[in-house]
Design a protein around this motif. Structure first.
Motif, mmCIF file in Angstrom:
data_model
loop_
_atom_site.group_PDB
_atom_site.id
_atom_site.type_symbol
_atom_site.label_atom_id
_atom_site.label_comp_id
_atom_site.label_asym_id
_atom_site.label_seq_id
_atom_site.Cartn_x
_atom_site.Cartn_y
_atom_site.Cartn_z
ATOM 1 N N LEU A 23 0.830 -1.197 0.000
ATOM 2 C CA LEU A 23 0.000 0.000 0.000
ATOM 3 C C LEU A 23 0.864 1.246 0.000
ATOM 4 C CD1 LEU A 23 -2.485 -0.959 2.851
ATOM 5 C CD2 LEU A 23 -2.933 -1.032 0.414
ATOM 6 N N PRO A 24 0.348 2.321 -0.571
ATOM 7 C CA PRO A 24 1.048 3.596 -0.410
ATOM 8 C C PRO A 24 1.044 3.981 1.071
ATOM 9 C CG PRO A 24 -0.605 3.735 -2.148
ATOM 10 C CD PRO A 24 -0.785 2.420 -1.470
ATOM 11 N N GLN A 30 -3.772 5.570 6.973
ATOM 12 C CA GLN A 30 -5.215 5.756 7.126
ATOM 13 C C GLN A 30 -5.867 4.471 7.640
ATOM 14 O OE1 GLN A 30 -7.259 6.569 3.465
ATOM 15 N NE2 GLN A 30 -9.019 7.473 4.494
ATOM 16 N N LYS A 31 -5.479 3.334 7.100
ATOM 17 C CA LYS A 31 -6.038 2.053 7.550
ATOM 18 C C LYS A 31 -5.613 1.741 8.986
ATOM 19 C CE LYS A 31 -6.895 -0.340 3.253
ATOM 20 N NZ LYS A 31 -6.769 -1.588 2.519
ATOM 21 N N ALA A 32 -4.380 2.068 9.333
ATOM 22 C CA ALA A 32 -3.918 1.845 10.709
ATOM 23 C C ALA A 32 -4.702 2.717 11.679
ATOM 24 C CB ALA A 32 -2.421 2.135 10.821
ATOM 25 N N GLY A 33 -4.938 3.963 11.311
ATOM 26 C CA GLY A 33 -5.720 4.865 12.148
ATOM 27 C C GLY A 33 -7.140 4.361 12.333
#
Length: 162
Positions: A23-24, A30-33
């Protein structure tokens, strides 16, 4: 006759290193957040249980220093350190660190100050259950006050009967 052929296999590692993958960074962050935000409710519930356990232990304390009780309280409040920060509750984590610092200093002095412990636990409750944690100036004032209470025992002897 047979001819000699030299065959050099392609180096796959070099090819893999040149190929973009995954992933970029922005999307991964964003996904981790979003993943951490999904844990926030569970984190708040766990911190509330820690607060209730700490208040129950502090309520059992008498006016005199009790090494076992202090160690038990320290064990309870030091456990969620790190968890609160991950869930975006840095102010709660700072309050817990300040309480641990106070307990260390009280242990070193062999004294107990129920008022200082109670102030820390009330601040923990306030930062956990209200919007105070979102007010930067208010949060800073609370944490500065806790630091002053904790540091009062850095250089002087703890009062034995408080």
């Amino acid at each position: 006759m047979s001819a000699v052929k030299i065959h050099t296999p392609p180096v796959r590692l070099a090819k893999l290193l040149r190929t973009p993958g995954g992933l970029p960074v922005a999307e991964a962050l964003q996904k981790a957040g979003a993943g951490l935000e999904s844990l926030r409710g569970e984190c708040l519930s766990e911190l509330d249980q820690v607060l209730q356990a700490a208040e129950a232990i502090a309520a059992r304390a008498g006016g005199e220093y009790d090494a076992e009780l202090t160690a038990e309280l320290y064990g309870v409040v030091s456990t969620p350190i790190g968890v609160a920060g991950v869930c975006g509750l840095q102010s709660v984590e700072t309050a817990l660190l300040s309480l641990c610092d106070l307990l260390d200093r009280l242990k070193a002095k062999g004294g107990w100050d129920a008022n200082a412990v109670a102030v820390h636990l009330r601040a923990f409750r306030l930062l956990l259950h209200t919007e105070a944690a979102k007010d930067d100036a208010g949060t800073r004032a609370i944490l500065d006050g806790l630091r002053k209470v904790s540091q009062r025992y850095a250089g002087e002897e703890a009062p034995a009967g408080k």
